[in-house]
Motif scaffolding. Structure first.
Motif, mmCIF file in Angstrom:
data_model
loop_
_atom_site.group_PDB
_atom_site.id
_atom_site.type_symbol
_atom_site.label_atom_id
_atom_site.label_comp_id
_atom_site.label_asym_id
_atom_site.label_seq_id
_atom_site.Cartn_x
_atom_site.Cartn_y
_atom_site.Cartn_z
ATOM 1 N N GLY A 65 -47.544 31.854 -5.296
ATOM 2 C CA GLY A 65 -46.693 31.193 -6.286
ATOM 3 C C GLY A 65 -45.705 30.246 -5.641
ATOM 4 N N GLU A 66 -45.066 30.689 -4.571
ATOM 5 C CA GLU A 66 -44.105 29.839 -3.867
ATOM 6 C C GLU A 66 -44.812 28.690 -3.177
ATOM 7 N N ARG A 67 -46.016 28.929 -2.704
ATOM 8 C CA ARG A 67 -46.768 27.859 -2.061
ATOM 9 C C ARG A 67 -47.141 26.778 -3.066
ATOM 10 N N ASP A 68 -47.499 27.184 -4.253
ATOM 11 C CA ASP A 68 -47.794 26.206 -5.306
ATOM 12 C C ASP A 68 -46.561 25.377 -5.628
ATOM 13 N N ARG A 69 -45.401 26.030 -5.631
ATOM 14 C CA ARG A 69 -44.157 25.291 -5.910
ATOM 15 C C ARG A 69 -43.853 24.298 -4.795
ATOM 16 N N THR A 70 -44.165 24.679 -3.555
ATOM 17 C CA THR A 70 -43.973 23.745 -2.442
ATOM 18 C C THR A 70 -44.779 22.474 -2.675
ATOM 19 N N TYR A 71 -46.040 22.644 -3.028
ATOM 20 C CA TYR A 71 -46.920 21.499 -3.256
ATOM 21 C C TYR A 71 -46.387 20.624 -4.390
ATOM 22 N N THR A 72 -45.954 21.250 -5.470
ATOM 23 C CA THR A 72 -45.444 20.504 -6.627
ATOM 24 C C THR A 72 -44.178 19.737 -6.271
ATOM 25 N N ILE A 73 -43.241 20.407 -5.580
ATOM 26 C CA ILE A 73 -41.976 19.768 -5.208
ATOM 27 C C ILE A 73 -42.221 18.615 -4.241
ATOM 28 N N VAL A 74 -43.124 18.806 -3.284
ATOM 29 C CA VAL A 74 -43.437 17.758 -2.315
ATOM 30 C C VAL A 74 -43.930 16.500 -3.023
ATOM 31 N N LYS A 75 -44.876 16.663 -3.945
ATOM 32 C CA LYS A 75 -45.406 15.510 -4.676
ATOM 33 C C LYS A 75 -44.321 14.836 -5.511
ATOM 34 N N GLU A 76 -43.465 15.641 -6.154
ATOM 35 C CA GLU A 76 -42.418 15.080 -7.011
ATOM 36 C C GLU A 76 -41.369 14.325 -6.201
ATOM 37 N N ILE A 77 -41.003 14.859 -5.044
ATOM 38 C CA ILE A 77 -40.021 14.159 -4.204
ATOM 39 C C ILE A 77 -40.580 12.813 -3.767
ATOM 40 N N LYS A 78 -41.844 12.815 -3.349
ATOM 41 C CA LYS A 78 -42.475 11.566 -2.899
ATOM 42 C C LYS A 78 -42.524 10.543 -4.028
ATOM 43 N N GLU A 79 -42.914 10.982 -5.217
ATOM 44 C CA GLU A 79 -43.020 10.077 -6.357
ATOM 45 C C GLU A 79 -41.656 9.604 -6.837
ATOM 46 N N ARG A 80 -40.672 10.490 -6.782
ATOM 47 C CA ARG A 80 -39.347 10.175 -7.320
ATOM 48 C C ARG A 80 -38.503 9.322 -6.378
ATOM 49 N N THR A 81 -38.623 9.565 -5.057
ATOM 50 C CA THR A 81 -37.769 8.855 -4.097
ATOM 51 C C THR A 81 -38.512 7.787 -3.298
ATOM 52 N N GLY A 82 -39.818 7.983 -3.117
ATOM 53 C CA GLY A 82 -40.577 7.054 -2.290
ATOM 54 C C GLY A 82 -40.433 7.332 -0.806
#
Length: 295
Positions: A65-82
């Motif tokens: 579960g925490e690993r899935d959250r890592t993947y989601t947060i990583v993608k969102e940070i990249k998309e949101r901040t560049g």
């Protein structure tokens, strides 16, 4: 202060001003466990983004579960901040097939920097002789990842001795690691001795100091016991009686971090990795001074 001292200080401050844009900052975040903590995380990311970090790392949990959250947060940070994002990846309780699948998925989605770690040994985890070195090799077999690994100026708690710990780092570098991020520390001289030993032993990569801004001294003492980090005596003395005064503790903690960074900078260190604990207040104040002002 005499005129000679004033002149030296002015020259040092001018050098900091001239080179401030060459200082590289990076941050570590962890996946939030609920909506409230997620809001806190994004608030911190948004506020700290003004410093244009070279990369931000995201820790990797001990369960799926925490690993899935890592993947989601990583993608969102990249998309949101560049900005570049580096997910942590551990190998102690995953098969090679699982790790290759995760790595391929990251690469396909443009995530090409990974922090490769062994991971903590859990009680329910079977004894598997798989280490960060194995993960570095596996990642390089999958693709030409940009790889960060961990380093321990005060020696890993499970290492046989300082030399074997150093040789372990060298093995990871020889396998393809591009940089090392240290465990947090408060003894600057210890870090500098470690950095010199690395270079003498052919470890020719950046040894980025991990900076842990002090929010709560009692929590810091708990972390230090788990990580084999020495807390200098003066810090025990200066935080005495402040258990219930977190605002004063944060001010003192900020001052300690700034003094450390000043000494490290003077010794040629230009890269700093901040363990944020998903907080922005004290980290923001330190980075503001680091990037916008002189010491």
């Amino acid at each position: 202060m005499n005129n000679v001292d004033k002149t030296k200080k002015q020259m040092f401050n001018q050098n900091l001003l001239d080179l401030r844009d060459k200082i590289n900052i990076s941050f570590e975040f962890f996946p939030p466990k609920n909506v409230s903590l997620e809001k806190k995380l994004w608030s911190s990311i948004d506020k700290l983004s003004v410093f244009k970090p070279v990369f931000s790392s995201v820790t990797y949990g001990a369960n799926s579960g925490e690993r899935d959250r890592t993947y989601t947060i990583v993608k969102e940070i990249k998309e949101r901040t560049g900005f570049s994002v580096a997910p942590h990846l551990t190998c102690i309780d995953a098969t090679d097939e699982e790790l290759k699948m995760i790595a391929k998925n990251y690469w396909k989605n443009g995530i090409k920097h990974i922090v490769a770690l062994r991971g903590d040994q859990l009680k329910q985890t079977k004894k598997i002789k798989r280490y960060a070195l194995n993960l570095v090799k596996l990642l390089k077999d999958v693709a030409d990842f940009d790889i960060s690994v961990a380093a321990y100026p005060e020696v890993h708690p499970e290492a046989k001795d300082a030399l074997s710990d150093l040789m372990n780092l060298k093995s990871k570098v020889d396998a393809g690691a591009n940089r090392a991020i240290t465990q947090f520390f408060f003894d600057v001289e210890c870090y500098l001795r470690f950095r010199d030993l690395c270079f003498k032993n052919g470890i020719n990569i950046k040894i980025i100091p991990g900076i842990f801004p002090i929010f709560d001294f009692q929590k810091l003492k708990q972390f230090s016991k788990m990580t084999n980090v020495n807390i200098p005596r003066f810090m025990h003395q200066i935080f005495e009686g402040l258990d219930n005064d977190l605002e004063t503790s944060k001010i003192i903690g900020s001052h300690i971090s700034i003094n450390m960074i000043k000494k490290l900078y003077f010794e040629g260190v230009k890269d700093f990795h901040f363990y944020t604990l998903n907080r922005s207040d004290i980290v923001y104040s330190i980075c503001h001074i680091l990037r916008q002002k002189t010491f």
